[in-house]
Design a protein around this motif. Structure first.
Motif, PDB file in Angstrom:
ATOM      1  N   ASN A 190       0.814  -1.337   0.109  1.00  0.00           N
ATOM      2  CA  ASN A 190      -0.161  -0.093  -0.139  1.00  0.00           C
ATOM      3  C   ASN A 190       0.737   1.239   0.081  1.00  0.00           C
ATOM      4  O   ASN A 190       0.745   2.084   0.977  1.00  0.00           O
ATOM      5  CB  ASN A 190      -0.881  -0.034   1.201  1.00  0.00           C
ATOM      6  N   THR A 217       8.085  -0.283  -6.871  1.00  0.00           N
ATOM      7  CA  THR A 217       6.709   0.686  -6.721  1.00  0.00           C
ATOM      8  C   THR A 217       6.398   1.085  -7.958  1.00  0.00           C
ATOM      9  O   THR A 217       7.197   1.553  -8.669  1.00  0.00           O
ATOM     10  CB  THR A 217       7.093   1.693  -5.596  1.00  0.00           C
ATOM     11  N   GLY A 247      10.540  12.896  -4.156  1.00  0.00           N
ATOM     12  CA  GLY A 247      10.123  12.748  -3.045  1.00  0.00           C
ATOM     13  C   GLY A 247      11.112  12.979  -1.609  1.00  0.00           C
ATOM     14  O   GLY A 247      10.335  13.168  -0.719  1.00  0.00           O
ATOM     15  N   PHE A 281       3.816   6.226 -10.324  1.00  0.00           N
ATOM     16  CA  PHE A 281       3.289   7.156  -9.747  1.00  0.00           C
ATOM     17  C   PHE A 281       3.036   7.215  -8.292  1.00  0.00           C
ATOM     18  O   PHE A 281       2.531   8.291  -7.506  1.00  0.00           O
ATOM     19  CB  PHE A 281       1.844   7.248 -10.423  1.00  0.00           C
ATOM     20  N   GLN A 282       3.578   6.212  -7.615  1.00  0.00           N
ATOM     21  CA  GLN A 282       3.560   6.100  -6.093  1.00  0.00           C
ATOM     22  C   GLN A 282       4.894   6.242  -5.738  1.00  0.00           C
ATOM     23  O   GLN A 282       5.005   6.293  -4.169  1.00  0.00           O
ATOM     24  CB  GLN A 282       2.954   4.693  -5.661  1.00  0.00           C
ATOM     25  N   PRO A 339       2.028   5.067  -0.467  1.00  0.00           N
ATOM     26  CA  PRO A 339       1.076   6.253  -0.529  1.00  0.00           C
ATOM     27  C   PRO A 339       1.155   6.981  -1.615  1.00  0.00           C
ATOM     28  O   PRO A 339       2.299   6.929  -2.348  1.00  0.00           O
ATOM     29  CB  PRO A 339       1.714   6.993   0.876  1.00  0.00           C
ATOM     30  N   LYS A 340       0.178   8.115  -1.727  1.00  0.00           N
ATOM     31  CA  LYS A 340       0.566   9.020  -2.776  1.00  0.00           C
ATOM     32  C   LYS A 340       1.502  10.189  -2.255  1.00  0.00           C
ATOM     33  O   LYS A 340       1.407  10.360  -1.056  1.00  0.00           O
ATOM     34  CB  LYS A 340      -0.942   9.665  -3.111  1.00  0.00           C
ATOM     35  N   TYR A 341       2.077  11.001  -3.170  1.00  0.00           N
ATOM     36  CA  TYR A 341       2.875  12.154  -2.776  1.00  0.00           C
ATOM     37  C   TYR A 341       1.956  13.107  -2.418  1.00  0.00           C
ATOM     38  O   TYR A 341       1.020  13.348  -2.969  1.00  0.00           O
ATOM     39  CB  TYR A 341       3.567  12.394  -4.218  1.00  0.00           C
ATOM     40  N   SER A 342       2.591  14.084  -1.525  1.00  0.00           N
ATOM     41  CA  SER A 342       1.669  14.956  -0.851  1.00  0.00           C
ATOM     42  C   SER A 342       2.488  16.351  -1.184  1.00  0.00           C
ATOM     43  O   SER A 342       1.877  17.610  -1.079  1.00  0.00           O
ATOM     44  CB  SER A 342       1.358  14.785   0.598  1.00  0.00           C
ATOM     45  N   GLU A 362       8.790  10.123   0.315  1.00  0.00           N
ATOM     46  CA  GLU A 362       8.344  10.950   1.180  1.00  0.00           C
ATOM     47  C   GLU A 362       7.718  10.364   2.598  1.00  0.00           C
ATOM     48  O   GLU A 362       8.241  10.855   3.721  1.00  0.00           O
ATOM     49  CB  GLU A 362       7.135  11.892   0.885  1.00  0.00           C
ATOM     50  N   ARG A 363       7.138   9.248   2.602  1.00  0.00           N
ATOM     51  CA  ARG A 363       6.554   8.516   3.930  1.00  0.00           C
ATOM     52  C   ARG A 363       7.800   8.082   4.525  1.00  0.00           C
ATOM     53  O   ARG A 363       7.817   8.145   5.778  1.00  0.00           O
ATOM     54  CB  ARG A 363       5.904   7.553   3.222  1.00  0.00           C
ATOM     55  N   GLY A 412       5.890   9.370  -3.380  1.00  0.00           N
ATOM     56  CA  GLY A 412       4.936   9.560  -2.341  1.00  0.00           C
ATOM     57  C   GLY A 412       5.823   8.349  -1.079  1.00  0.00           C
ATOM     58  O   GLY A 412       5.396   8.615   0.039  1.00  0.00           O
TER      59      GLY A 412
END
Length: 349
Positions: free
Chosen positions: A144, A212, A258, A215-216, A146-149, A222-223, A219
């Motif tokens: 799972n 991954t 990221g 497009f993720q 995450p998406k980039y914020s 970043e996470r 993110g």
């Protein structure tokens, strides 16, 4: 026990090199490489002295606890007349000797730590494990992602991203040498892993980013940083490949963006003209790539790492600090430039 058969003295041996030089998890007792056995790692990695042997049977008296398969199917090559010919294989297409050594390790009760694309824990080997014996497949996708914020609300850590002009050019070595220099200076530093070797040398957080969806990927990086940045004053993030690489530029850019770095150290070999294993593709222009890294990542490139004093001299003209991180004072030169740009002061002594 590190398995790097046929590649330990080649760039494909980079995972084994990284473990021997920098791992905080494993203490290698030997390297399996029939082309160099019997011998010592000192012939490939000066300053190290781990035995090189022809098979697991040669070192069972040392009581190894695990076999680390420190290569992938795509690293495979054959030697002909003293020349290494890279001959990558598909996932799961293992040479017979590789299979024999892995099965031997399982029979003798060793744990298996595998970098292979094939997941060994999903093969018949899983049914042969004893009580407390494990297979760990390093190249697993992150669950799972995450998406980039794009948030830049860090509470503590400054982030140094290590980018480069190609694959297998020294980014991980530069990052880990700088981390070691930071430790010597008393800076509370950590490392974010983005590939298999990073995970095996020890990192504060990490994932196999190339597993991954693109497009993720940003993110996920970043996470990974967000989860540990409050615990450190400084974090190093190793990029992958090059933002100008036609095949891997998307991955390199995702990790760069990221990381939301405060400063970038760039790694380059001025003698390299073609891309690693993509000999039909030329290396991108250095100044162009540095500018692009700055535009994509939003942080300045503050220093350049390279290998060898001759290369250091070749790169003096670019107007940035240049150093070999494996020479005396080299990692400190790179680190100091990054610390100044990131606004992180050295601890008082």
């Amino acid at each position: 026990m590190l398995f790097a058969d046929g590649v330990f003295n080649q760039p494909e041996g980079k995972t084994a090199h990284g473990i021997i030089r920098h791992s905080r998890i494993f203490r290698p007792v030997a390297v399996i490489d029939r082309t160099l056995a019997p011998g010592s790692t000192e012939s490939v990695l000066p300053g190290t002295d781990v035995p090189v042997v022809g098979s697991l049977e040669n070192v069972l008296d040392l009581r190894p606890e695990a076999l680390v398969v420190a290569l992938t199917e795509s690293d495979y090559g054959e030697w002909k007349d003293g020349v290494f010919l890279h001959a990558p294989r598909q996932a799961g297409d293992l040479p017979e000797f590789w299979r024999q050594e892995i099965h031997s390790a399982v029979r003798h009760g060793l744990h298996i730590i595998s970098c292979l694309h094939q997941h060994l824990a999903r093969t018949e080997l899983a049914d042969q494990l004893g009580v407390g014996q494990h297979i760990v497949d390093i190249r697993r996708p992150y669950d799972n992602p995450p998406k980039y914020s794009g948030r830049r609300q860090r509470s503590r850590a400054k982030v140094i991203h290590v980018a480069g002009s190609d694959c297998v050019i020294g980014k991980r070595t530069a990052a880990l040498q700088m981390r070691a220099a930071a430790d010597r200076l008393g800076i509370d530093s950590g490392y974010i892993g983005t590939g298999q070797t990073c995970m095996l040398v020890g990192c504060d957080n990490g994932a196999i980013i190339d597993r991954t969806p693109v497009f993720q990927a940003a993110g996920l990086v970043e996470r990974l940083i967000e989860e540990v940045e409050s615990e450190r004053d400084l974090l190093f993030v190793k990029g992958q490949a090059s933002v100008l690489h036609p095949a891997f530029g998307g991955l390199a850019s995702a990790i760069l963006q990221g990381s939301q770095a405060d400063a970038v150290v760039f790694v380059h070999d001025p003698r390299r003209r073609q891309r690693y294993h993509w000999e039909h593709l030329p290396i991108g222009d250095l100044q162009t790539e540095i500018k692009l890294v700055e535009e994509l990542g939003g942080a300045p490139v503050v220093a350049v790492a390279t290998r060898g004093e001759d290369n250091v001299e070749r790169l003096r003209h670019i107007g940035l600090p240049v150093a070999d991180p494996l020479t005396r004072g080299g990692s400190e030169t790179l680190l100091n430039a990054a610390l100044e740009a990131a606004g992180l002061a050295l601890p008082a002594h």
